[in-house]
Design a protein around this motif. Structure first.
Motif, mmCIF file in Angstrom:
data_model
loop_
_atom_site.group_PDB
_atom_site.id
_atom_site.type_symbol
_atom_site.label_atom_id
_atom_site.label_comp_id
_atom_site.label_asym_id
_atom_site.label_seq_id
_atom_site.Cartn_x
_atom_site.Cartn_y
_atom_site.Cartn_z
ATOM 1 N N HIS A 107 34.639 36.048 44.238
ATOM 2 C CA HIS A 107 36.086 36.153 44.069
ATOM 3 C C HIS A 107 36.723 36.800 45.312
ATOM 4 O O HIS A 107 37.787 36.377 45.777
ATOM 5 N N LYS A 146 33.439 48.054 43.761
ATOM 6 C CA LYS A 146 34.082 48.938 44.743
ATOM 7 C C LYS A 146 33.059 49.895 45.354
ATOM 8 O O LYS A 146 33.100 50.193 46.550
ATOM 9 N N SER A 188 39.373 44.212 44.128
ATOM 10 C CA SER A 188 38.369 44.115 43.065
ATOM 11 C C SER A 188 39.003 44.411 41.707
ATOM 12 O O SER A 188 38.807 45.483 41.128
ATOM 13 N N PRO A 189 39.761 43.427 41.183
ATOM 14 C CA PRO A 189 40.417 43.633 39.880
ATOM 15 C C PRO A 189 39.405 43.444 38.736
ATOM 16 O O PRO A 189 38.272 43.028 38.968
ATOM 17 N N VAL A 190 39.819 43.764 37.517
ATOM 18 C CA VAL A 190 39.015 43.460 36.331
ATOM 19 C C VAL A 190 39.065 41.941 36.123
ATOM 20 O O VAL A 190 40.150 41.374 36.023
ATOM 21 N N LEU A 191 37.907 41.294 36.111
ATOM 22 C CA LEU A 191 37.855 39.849 35.873
ATOM 23 C C LEU A 191 37.360 39.584 34.446
ATOM 24 O O LEU A 191 36.436 40.245 33.969
ATOM 25 N N SER A 192 37.988 38.598 33.790
ATOM 26 C CA SER A 192 37.611 38.296 32.400
ATOM 27 C C SER A 192 36.185 37.765 32.303
ATOM 28 O O SER A 192 35.551 37.868 31.255
ATOM 29 N N HIS A 219 34.177 46.059 37.940
ATOM 30 C CA HIS A 219 35.052 46.143 39.122
ATOM 31 C C HIS A 219 34.819 47.453 39.874
ATOM 32 O O HIS A 219 34.953 47.503 41.101
ATOM 33 N N ASN A 231 33.225 48.165 33.377
ATOM 34 C CA ASN A 231 33.558 48.776 34.669
ATOM 35 C C ASN A 231 32.894 48.063 35.856
ATOM 36 O O ASN A 231 32.639 48.691 36.882
ATOM 37 N N ASP A 263 41.015 56.506 39.041
ATOM 38 C CA ASP A 263 40.756 56.181 40.442
ATOM 39 C C ASP A 263 41.285 57.333 41.290
ATOM 40 O O ASP A 263 42.438 57.746 41.114
ATOM 41 N N GLN A 265 42.211 48.070 44.169
ATOM 42 C CA GLN A 265 42.463 47.454 42.858
ATOM 43 C C GLN A 265 42.839 45.981 43.018
ATOM 44 O O GLN A 265 42.479 45.141 42.186
ATOM 45 N N HIS A 266 43.555 45.690 44.092
ATOM 46 C CA HIS A 266 43.931 44.307 44.404
ATOM 47 C C HIS A 266 42.687 43.492 44.807
ATOM 48 O O HIS A 266 42.537 42.332 44.422
#
Lengths: 133, 133, 133
Positions: free
Chosen positions: B68, C88, C70-74, C84, C82, C14, C67-68
């Motif tokens: 991603h 990081k 490595s966002p939370v991906l479904s 994401h 966690n 964070d 955060q942009h």
């Protein structure tokens, strides 16, 4: 420990500069034939990385990819407008360490050492330290 | 300094391989009980990282997240078509360093050492160096 | 080799915590005036980085940018939700190494050392090791 501070001049806003030869020269000057060399970038919008130095399209594509990964975001508040460059610096990192054996850098066939400029052009510094052992 | 070159075979295009035991074996072979061990990947589309090795979904999600973060972009020019893998290599980095105390790796409870393949499957190498002190 | 384990308490999910002074204290305690200090984070959803510690908007923007990136991906499967943060941790890295000269850290003018919390608030640990040479 042998420590050498080298001046690096960048010519573009974003730039990858092959510094492998600078590191080789410093290792030769140190007289240390077995040990390790650390590269340290004392800046917060620059970095150092190890990657292919055969095809010039690789550094070109790396810079393009990093612009995609860390673009300028409207929500940033830092007044200098270079937060995206600070983030690239932390993603890539400001140091690398390479083994020295028989006086030579123990790099892979395709690996070179790159100074990464993310907020240039500028006069920059690189700290090369060689340790025996 | 004790240096060992280890062959690593990957079986997928993108893969995280737990190499913690390989590092532990090399440290034992070195006879060094106090010092540091460096892991160095001499490739430009692979890397090494330290992350959780308890739940197999963690390395699976890390690979997914990296796809991603660094997708294939149409603007890339490098003829081999693997610029996204070169970028992952520089983002994660080609080396790690861990303390050795009483002959053991000083890792956190959930930490393991992972060889990261981003352009496999391939025959790869890992350079493990152990330093006293 | 001088090794010190320091407790670090984070207060937000964070957070970037300036730990430069903790590192300076450990170097002074070690009595080592020439060598190197390694910072190691024994966690898989935290990290350590070197970046500007003058304008507080820089660490704020770095967290926002990450955060942009490595966002939370479904599509993530790791049950703790966690993944994401694990990503990081591997992007930024769990260690840094800085030279020590005349008893002082050889950092650039704007550089400070930051403990990076990506899944807090929590009680964390930092391992500081100082090596002569």
């Amino acid at each position: 420990m042998f420590v050498k501070k080298v001046d690096v001049t960048t010519h573009h806003h974003d730039e990858l500069l092959d510094i492998t030869h600078l590191v080789q020269i410093a290792v030769a000057e140190s007289g240390i034939t077995s040990g390790r060399v650390q590269l340290f970038v004392p800046h917060t919008t620059a970095a150092v990385t190890i990657n292919e130095n055969a095809d010039p399209d690789v550094p070109r594509d790396i810079l393009l990819g990093l612009q995609h990964i860390s673009p300028v975001l409207s929500q940033y508040r830092h007044g200098e407008g270079n937060s995206h460059a600070h983030i690239k610096s932390s993603l890539i990192g400001c140091s690398e360490e390479v083994l020295v054996q028989d006086g030579a850098l123990l790099l892979g066939t395709w690996q070179g050492i790159w100074f990464c400029e993310f907020d240039g052009p500028r006069s920059r510094r690189l700290i090369i330290s060689v340790m025996q052992g």
